[in-house]
Design a protein around this motif. Sequence first.
Motif, PDB file in Angstrom:
ATOM      1  N   THR A   1       0.748   9.278  -1.133  1.00 48.73           N
ATOM      2  CA  THR A   1      -0.679   8.935  -1.115  1.00 48.73           C
ATOM      3  C   THR A   1      -0.856   7.425  -1.027  1.00 48.73           C
ATOM      4  O   THR A   1      -1.647   6.916  -0.226  1.00 48.73           O
ATOM      5  CB  THR A   1      -1.388   9.489  -2.372  1.00 48.73           C
ATOM      6  N   GLU A   2      -0.112   6.686  -1.842  1.00 48.71           N
ATOM      7  CA  GLU A   2      -0.224   5.219  -1.837  1.00 48.71           C
ATOM      8  C   GLU A   2       0.282   4.620  -0.522  1.00 48.71           C
ATOM      9  O   GLU A   2      -0.303   3.683   0.004  1.00 48.71           O
ATOM     10  CB  GLU A   2       0.518   4.620  -3.027  1.00 48.71           C
TER      11      GLU A   2
ATOM     12  N   LYS B   1      -2.382   5.185   2.062  1.00 49.41           N
ATOM     13  CA  LYS B   1      -3.514   4.281   1.826  1.00 49.41           C
ATOM     14  C   LYS B   1      -3.253   2.907   2.441  1.00 49.41           C
ATOM     15  O   LYS B   1      -4.129   2.286   3.011  1.00 49.41           O
ATOM     16  CB  LYS B   1      -3.714   4.098   0.315  1.00 49.41           C
ATOM     17  N   ARG B   2      -2.029   2.437   2.291  1.00 48.74           N
ATOM     18  CA  ARG B   2      -1.702   1.082   2.714  1.00 48.74           C
ATOM     19  C   ARG B   2      -1.255   0.976   4.170  1.00 48.74           C
ATOM     20  O   ARG B   2      -1.421  -0.058   4.799  1.00 48.74           O
ATOM     21  CB  ARG B   2      -0.610   0.529   1.807  1.00 48.74           C
TER      22      ARG B   2
END
Length: 166
Positions: free
Chosen positions: A15-16, A19-20
């Motif tokens: 997920t992170e 996001k990035r």
Amino acid sequence: MRARRQPGRLVRIWTELHKRLDVPGLPPVEEGPITQKGITAMRSFLAEPMQHGRLFLAGDAAHIVPPTGAKGLNSALADVKVLGRALGEHYRNRRPEWLERYSAVCLKRMWLVQRFSAGLCTMVHQFPGENEFVRRLQRADVEYMTTTTPGRLEFSENFTGLPVDA
């Protein structure tokens, strides 16, 4: 396409990363198995002296700094600049004193680099077992560094590079 087959923490990792790194116009991040979850230790090391007779240490052979301050490559290049000038003076102008003081010149700068890198690392990372007092000190350091003229000046001088004395 985001496959969410991994449990708990691994889902958070993907997920992170999405996001990035998911940027319109670029290929999406492809998920796959995470096979290594080790954490690299942030450590500091400085060999003292940085020379023994005709053996001269430079860069990672002489010093390691935590990656937080991004000083590794700059420090290595500074060592090479000092050593290159010392070798030139020794062989072109028969001035061995430049080689004799190589370690002292580099160590003066490297202790300041170590101070900055280790300080920045402890300022921006929270470690297990730290109490609220330590966290408040960290916040005070960050606030000083970002909101005062002396703090911003000190940070910018250290981050962009200390003078290379030769």
